[in-house]
Design a protein around this motif. Structure first.
Motif, short mmCIF file in Angstrom:
data_model
loop_
_atom_site.label_atom_id
_atom_site.label_comp_id
_atom_site.label_asym_id
_atom_site.label_seq_id
_atom_site.Cartn_x
_atom_site.Cartn_y
_atom_site.Cartn_z
N GLY A 145 0.93 -1.10 -0.07
CA GLY A 145 -0.06 0.07 0.20
C GLY A 145 0.90 1.03 0.06
O GLY A 145 1.72 1.39 -0.81
N SER A 146 0.85 1.99 0.97
CA SER A 146 1.66 3.27 0.97
C SER A 146 2.77 3.13 2.17
O SER A 146 3.53 3.86 2.20
CB SER A 146 0.84 4.45 1.40
N ASP A 147 3.00 1.94 2.80
CA ASP A 147 4.05 1.71 3.57
C ASP A 147 5.13 0.82 3.13
O ASP A 147 4.97 0.12 2.18
CB ASP A 147 3.38 0.52 4.56
N TYR A 148 6.41 1.32 3.65
CA TYR A 148 7.53 0.68 2.82
C TYR A 148 8.21 -0.15 4.11
O TYR A 148 8.26 0.17 5.37
CB TYR A 148 8.41 1.84 2.41
N MET A 149 8.92 -1.38 3.74
CA MET A 149 9.75 -2.01 4.38
C MET A 149 11.02 -2.31 3.46
O MET A 149 11.02 -2.40 2.33
CB MET A 149 9.02 -3.43 4.77
N VAL A 150 12.20 -2.33 4.28
CA VAL A 150 13.75 -2.38 3.77
C VAL A 150 13.96 -3.90 4.30
O VAL A 150 13.69 -4.17 5.56
CB VAL A 150 14.67 -1.42 3.83
N TRP A 151 14.61 -4.64 3.35
CA TRP A 151 14.89 -5.71 3.81
C TRP A 151 16.53 -5.98 3.62
O TRP A 151 16.96 -6.04 2.33
CB TRP A 151 14.28 -7.27 2.98
N ASP A 152 17.34 -6.28 4.45
CA ASP A 152 18.76 -6.27 4.37
C ASP A 152 19.34 -4.92 3.97
O ASP A 152 18.71 -4.30 3.12
CB ASP A 152 19.43 -7.40 3.67
N THR A 153 20.47 -4.38 4.34
CA THR A 153 20.87 -3.06 3.98
C THR A 153 22.21 -3.01 3.48
O THR A 153 23.20 -1.99 3.12
CB THR A 153 20.83 -2.26 5.19
N GLY A 154 23.09 -4.35 3.09
CA GLY A 154 24.36 -4.35 2.60
C GLY A 154 25.20 -3.86 3.87
O GLY A 154 25.25 -3.39 4.94
N TYR A 155 26.62 -3.72 3.19
CA TYR A 155 27.84 -3.19 3.84
C TYR A 155 27.49 -1.57 4.17
O TYR A 155 26.91 -1.08 3.13
CB TYR A 155 29.18 -3.55 3.30
N LEU A 156 27.96 -1.04 5.08
CA LEU A 156 28.43 0.31 5.04
C LEU A 156 29.45 0.93 3.87
O LEU A 156 30.43 0.15 3.76
CB LEU A 156 29.08 0.91 6.40
N PRO A 157 28.82 1.78 2.98
CA PRO A 157 29.49 2.08 1.95
C PRO A 157 31.01 2.72 2.69
O PRO A 157 30.99 3.31 3.40
CB PRO A 157 28.79 3.51 1.40
N GLY A 158 32.15 2.19 1.88
CA GLY A 158 33.36 2.59 2.10
C GLY A 158 34.16 1.62 3.42
O GLY A 158 35.17 1.72 3.65
N SER A 159 33.38 0.76 3.97
CA SER A 159 33.88 0.05 4.95
C SER A 159 34.65 -1.20 4.43
O SER A 159 35.57 -1.82 4.99
CB SER A 159 32.65 -0.49 5.67
N THR A 160 34.23 -1.64 3.21
CA THR A 160 35.23 -2.54 2.59
C THR A 160 34.94 -2.66 1.12
O THR A 160 34.19 -1.99 0.52
CB THR A 160 34.42 -3.98 2.95
N GLU A 161 35.91 -3.36 0.30
CA GLU A 161 36.11 -3.26 -1.10
C GLU A 161 34.65 -3.64 -1.91
O GLU A 161 34.35 -3.15 -2.83
CB GLU A 161 37.03 -4.20 -1.37
N SER A 162 34.02 -4.59 -1.13
CA SER A 162 32.64 -5.05 -1.92
C SER A 162 31.47 -4.16 -1.67
O SER A 162 30.59 -4.34 -2.25
CB SER A 162 32.45 -6.24 -1.36
N ALA A 163 31.71 -3.13 -0.60
CA ALA A 163 30.69 -2.37 -0.43
C ALA A 163 30.32 -1.51 -1.58
O ALA A 163 31.11 -1.21 -2.48
CB ALA A 163 30.73 -1.22 0.78
N THR A 164 29.01 -1.30 -1.62
CA THR A 164 28.44 -0.44 -2.77
C THR A 164 29.02 1.20 -2.36
O THR A 164 29.13 1.49 -1.46
CB THR A 164 26.94 -0.32 -2.91
N ASN A 165 29.24 1.93 -3.66
CA ASN A 165 29.35 3.38 -3.18
C ASN A 165 28.23 4.22 -3.48
O ASN A 165 28.43 5.37 -3.53
CB ASN A 165 30.64 3.87 -4.29
N LYS A 166 27.24 3.59 -3.54
CA LYS A 166 25.77 4.13 -3.78
C LYS A 166 25.10 3.99 -2.39
O LYS A 166 24.51 2.80 -2.40
CB LYS A 166 25.13 3.94 -4.83
N PRO A 167 25.04 4.96 -1.51
CA PRO A 167 24.25 4.62 -0.28
C PRO A 167 22.65 4.19 -0.43
O PRO A 167 22.15 4.51 -1.49
CB PRO A 167 24.43 5.60 0.46
N ILE A 168 22.25 3.42 0.27
CA ILE A 168 20.86 2.96 0.28
C ILE A 168 19.87 4.01 -0.09
O ILE A 168 18.91 4.11 -0.59
CB ILE A 168 20.63 1.95 1.48
#
Ligand SMILES: [Zn+2]
Length: 266
Positions: free
Chosen positions: A65-88
């Protein structure tokens, strides 16, 4: 007169049934990082020999409906090589979603590659298996628990719901966080029932690759071997009974089981 009232009551029943049409649910995958991993670590019985296989990190947004749920959030950007550089938060902005609008944030488990970007969701209720929540709060914390990722949640200001049972998140059966312990003590997966695509199971780390899902392979670093296998059997039963699409979150071969961002499965 009495007949007319009965007729009228009947009409109201029909109208209210229309008004209660099922709430629309959609599911979007966010790219939360990419890299490689040594597949040999993912078998406690030496099933794999490949020292370098592609590995992806997936986050998801469920709109109910109009509610949002996020499931899992990845690594903190910049914390490791595999982390995304695009924050959630940037990815959510592309979907016109502000972090404050997120009502629930569910994590499959307490590892850093799933809990690196919890901080922005100040209004959300955190859904986490009780075994993992206890591990985060233990003194000393349980090995592998990303305590830093939960910092904002460990005070009194934010809402946490440590799960001791399966959780019907919106109360209509459309999104169910269900217990799949083994990788960690409180590991959970989530079932999302979509109208067009059908049921989808996001596995968390109940399995990391097609190979260990298919053969009940257990990573050498899992918390509990017997629980891991029991959880895989549970997921496979759900897959069969509901004809569900099973998505292994770390396996790049499963990325295209959902539409490419920012499109959503419906
Ligand atoms: Zn993981």
């Amino acid at each position: 007169m009495k007949t007319n009232l009965v007729l009228l009551a009947g009409i109201f029943t029909v109208v209210s049934a229309w008004a209660q049409a099922p709430t629309e649910v959609t599911l979007t995958r966010l790219d939360c990082g990419n890299g490689f991993n040594d597949q040999r670590r993912f078998s406690d019985s030496f099933a794999y020999s490949n020292p370098k296989v592609p590995f992806t990190f997936s986050c998801y947004v469920i709109k109910h409906g109009s509610d949002y749920m996020v499931w899992d959030t990845g690594y903190l950007p910049g914390s490791t090589e595999s982390a995304t550089n695009k924050p959630i938060t940037e990815l959510l902005a592309q979907m016109n979603v502000k972090p404050d609008q997120v009502k629930f944030v569910g994590v499959s488990h307490f590892h850093a590659d799933h809990t690196g970007q919890l901080a922005p969701f100040a209004n959300a209720t955190l859904l986490i298996g009780k075994g993992d929540w206890d591990g985060v709060n233990a003194n000393p914390p349980m090995g592998g628990a990303n305590v830093a990722g939960f910092k904002e949640w460990m005070g009194t200001n934010r809402k946490v719901k440590p799960l001791t049972a399966d959780e019907d998140v919106f109360g209509d059966g459309s999104v169910i966080v269900f217990r799949t312990p083994g990788h960690t003590p409180g590991h959970t997966a989530v079932l999302v029932r979509l109208k067009e695509k059908g049921p989808v199971v996001l596995l968390g780390d109940a399995a990391h690759f097609h190979e260990n899902y298919e053969t009940n392979g257990v990573p050498s670093f899992n918390f509990d071997r017997a629980q891991t296998i029991a959880s895989l059997e549970r997921i496979k039963a759900i897959e069969k009974n509901l004809k569900a699409t099973v998505i292994i979150q770390h396996d790049p071969r499963d990325i295209d089981k959902l539409p490419a961002f920012p499109s959503a499965a419906k």
